[in-house]
Motif scaffolding. Structure first.
Motif, PDB file in Angstrom:
ATOM      1  N   PRO A   1       1.126   4.314   4.254  1.00  0.00           N
ATOM      2  CA  PRO A   1      -0.309   4.016   4.308  1.00  0.00           C
ATOM      3  C   PRO A   1      -0.835   3.804   5.720  1.00  0.00           C
ATOM      4  O   PRO A   1      -2.034   3.899   5.960  1.00  0.00           O
ATOM      5  N   ARG A   2       0.071   3.536   6.642  1.00  0.00           N
ATOM      6  CA  ARG A   2      -0.308   3.315   8.044  1.00  0.00           C
ATOM      7  C   ARG A   2       0.915   3.634   8.885  1.00  0.00           C
ATOM      8  O   ARG A   2       2.044   3.386   8.471  1.00  0.00           O
TER       9      ARG A   2
ATOM     10  N   GLY B   1       0.787  -1.225   0.000  1.00  0.00           N
ATOM     11  CA  GLY B   1       0.000   0.000   0.000  1.00  0.00           C
ATOM     12  C   GLY B   1       0.817   1.272   0.000  1.00  0.00           C
ATOM     13  O   GLY B   1       0.266   2.370   0.143  1.00  0.00           O
ATOM     14  N   PHE B   2       2.144   1.171  -0.160  1.00  0.00           N
ATOM     15  CA  PHE B   2       2.972   2.371  -0.240  1.00  0.00           C
ATOM     16  C   PHE B   2       2.756   3.054  -1.590  1.00  0.00           C
ATOM     17  O   PHE B   2       2.550   2.381  -2.596  1.00  0.00           O
ATOM     18  N   ARG B   3       2.812   4.367  -1.602  1.00  0.00           N
ATOM     19  CA  ARG B   3       2.588   5.096  -2.856  1.00  0.00           C
ATOM     20  C   ARG B   3       3.680   4.828  -3.870  1.00  0.00           C
ATOM     21  O   ARG B   3       3.443   4.827  -5.078  1.00  0.00           O
TER      22      ARG B   3
ATOM     23  N   ALA C   1       3.931  11.342  11.923  1.00  0.00           N
ATOM     24  CA  ALA C   1       5.080  11.803  11.148  1.00  0.00           C
ATOM     25  C   ALA C   1       5.294  10.957   9.904  1.00  0.00           C
ATOM     26  O   ALA C   1       5.537  11.474   8.806  1.00  0.00           O
ATOM     27  N   MET C   2       5.188   9.645  10.048  1.00  0.00           N
ATOM     28  CA  MET C   2       5.462   8.778   8.900  1.00  0.00           C
ATOM     29  C   MET C   2       4.319   8.792   7.888  1.00  0.00           C
ATOM     30  O   MET C   2       4.543   8.601   6.692  1.00  0.00           O
TER      31      MET C   2
ATOM     32  N   TRP D   1       0.685  -0.284  12.557  1.00  0.00           N
ATOM     33  CA  TRP D   1       0.845  -1.489  11.740  1.00  0.00           C
ATOM     34  C   TRP D   1       1.293  -2.665  12.610  1.00  0.00           C
ATOM     35  O   TRP D   1       0.848  -3.798  12.439  1.00  0.00           O
ATOM     36  N   ALA D   2       2.190  -2.371  13.557  1.00  0.00           N
ATOM     37  CA  ALA D   2       2.628  -3.428  14.479  1.00  0.00           C
ATOM     38  C   ALA D   2       1.451  -3.963  15.278  1.00  0.00           C
ATOM     39  O   ALA D   2       1.327  -5.182  15.501  1.00  0.00           O
TER      40      ALA D   2
END
Length: 515
Positions: free
Chosen positions: A468-469, A227-229, A460-461, A474-475
């Protein structure tokens, strides 16, 4: 703490892309802006360009004509630093050089009032070091915007050892008033984003070096599964390998050679060759009108298996296998439930089964190692996905012992469920899983070391690099136990401190709480 009052003068030093962007945002938010550069013609061009941007925004219906006229009227060029003596906030956006920044702020201290806040837009230099030689170091704070400033929501508000908390709070509130998503951070190498993002590049480079797949295939897996751009290689090509490699080296050196930040020999070679990416016409990809677009690899079509089952240990469906089970059901499969394999050398559930293949979510071991441990040669692994219900691609890896019959059945199973299937060579942790585990690990260490809070690192991320998360969210979604297992297995496979588990992750595992 409240933001600076509208009408308070903001001075921006430096009229390059960052400085002009900061000026544009501040003026649009209602603040008079004085823009200074050692090149007066650069200031005039920047202000003219900002005016054109406002006009474009009006044409697109994203800004009223009255607001654009008012914002443009708030932009003023100044020829000398002495003309910013009435500023309430000065934001520096000049060259990334400690001595040059120190000289600028020393000059500014002789110009501005004692209550003026001094802010640096540095992306990598210690805020503590910049402030150290000032008479009043407590009023200097980091205000790190991301490029392009008008579009990127994140602002890292960075406190050096001497920064007054009230100053940081005012800058935080002011960034919010400017329409940004600020986060507080401590002045440490890389701050939040440039530190936590290192594994995104590092794991991709290691996967390529270990021949897990080619760059285009790995990028496709990170986009279509994770899901990363952008995948790591297309992103590094966009940033520029000279810049990206330099940042990695800087963080590595600043942490005194911590192996977690070890630069890649492969990227060093790209820099040596002058293959910087888009700006040089060649990086991991070729650019230009005649350049062909690299295609990701995918498996040929295989027959749909007739029967599929899942082995489970509990009544509550696993957070990963459950959405996959639903997707298989939607594809017309009747998914039977069974107990774990009776000959398993360890507890191997949950797993999907078809035509003799046992199909597991990667846990950081290679498929070959897992097949040996489970005494089940027909072992296939699948990679992590952001959303198994919506992902268009899935990555699989087969054990060296796996038969073609079992492999083809596993491929056919996922293809029947609507996935494009990409094969990765049997590397530990696959692609998305090992990258997400390392991002979560670095984020956890940043929190554990007091650099920032849990919400701050996730914001921040997401806002700074469009993940995407958030890595800690996500963890939670994958499960802290699984993330810890992946990291521990990677550490065992490579024998490197690079994959050591953050103490905070171990603590969360022990107390049973997520982030």
């Amino acid at each position: 703490m409240a933001a600076l009052e509208q009408g308070s003068i903001v001075a921006v030093i430096g009229s390059g892309a960052m400085g002009a962007g900061i000026a544009q945002v501040a003026a649009a938010a209602g603040y008079p802006v004085k823009l200074f550069d050692t090149r007066p013609e650069a200031v005039e061009k920047a202000i003219a360009d900002i005016g054109k941007v406002y006009t474009t925004l009006v044409e697109k219906g994203r800004m009223s004509g009255e607001a654009a006229i008012a914002a443009r009227a708030r932009l003023h060029s100044v020829a000398t630093l002495k003309e910013v003596d009435d500023a309430a906030l000065v934001v520096e956006a000049i060259v990334e050089n400690l001595d040059v920044k120190r000289m600028l702020f020393a000059d500014l201290e002789n110009v501005v009032g004692d209550d003026c806040i001094l802010a640096t837009n540095t992306s990598s230099i210690s805020v503590t070091a910049i402030a150290a030689q000032l008479r009043r170091p407590q009023r200097l704070v980091g205000m790190h915007f991301f490029n392009p400033v008008p579009l990127m929501a994140l602002v890292e508000v960075i406190s050096g050892l001497a920064t007054d908390p009230a100053v940081a709070a005012t800058v935080y509130a002011t960034a919010t008033a400017w329409g940004k998503n600020p986060v507080h951070a401590k002045s440490t190498p890389g701050f939040i984003v440039n530190r936590v993002a290192r594994p995104f590049y590092a794991e991709g480079l290691r996967l390529l070096q270990e021949q897990a797949a080619d760059a285009a295939t790995l990028d496709a897996v990170m986009r279509d599964c994770g899901g990363f751009r952008m995948g790591p290689f297309e992103l590094m090509d966009l940033i520029g390998h000279d810049v990206n490699f330099s940042v990695t080296q800087s963080v590595f050196n600043a942490y005194f050679g911590d192996p977690r930040f070890t630069p890649s020999v492969l990227q060093q070679e790209m820099v040596n060759a002058g293959f910087f990416g888009r700006k040089s016409g060649r990086g991991f990809y070729h650019y230009g009108e005649s350049a062909a677009k690299a295609a990701a690899s995918q498996e040929a079509a295989h027959a749909r298996p007739e029967v599929v089952s899942i082995s489970i240990d509990a009544d509550v469906p696993d957070t990963v296998t459950h959405p996959l089970e639903q997707r298989l059901a939607g594809a017309g499969f009747t998914v039977g439930h069974r107990k774990p394999l009776p000959n398993a050398g360890e507890n191997e559930a949950p797993a999907f089964h078809c035509n003799g293949a046992a199909i597991f979510l990667t846990d950081g071991r290679s498929a070959t190692e897992r097949a040996s441990a489970n005494r089940h040669p027909d072992t296939v692994l699948f990679d992590l996905a952001l959303d198994y219900g919506k992902a268009t691609r899935i990555a699989l890896a087969r054990a060296d012992q796996c038969s073609d019959t079992a492999w083809n059945a596993a491929v056919g199973l996922f293809q029947a469920a609507g996935f494009v299937v990409t094969r990765l060579d049997d590397v530990p942790g696959m692609a998305v899983m090992r990258t997400v585990a390392m991002l979560a690990n670095e984020a956890a260490d940043a929190v554990n070391q007091g650099v920032c809070t849990v919400p701050a690192v996730d914001i921040a991320m997401q806002k700074g690099v469009n993940y995407p998360r958030g890595p800690l969210a996500w963890a939670n979604a994958v499960g802290i136990a699984h993330i810890v297992s992946v990291l521990a297995n990677l550490a065992a496979a490579y024998g490197e401190d690079r994959y050591r588990v953050s103490p905070l992750l171990r603590r969360k595992l022990a107390n049973g709480n997520g982030f």
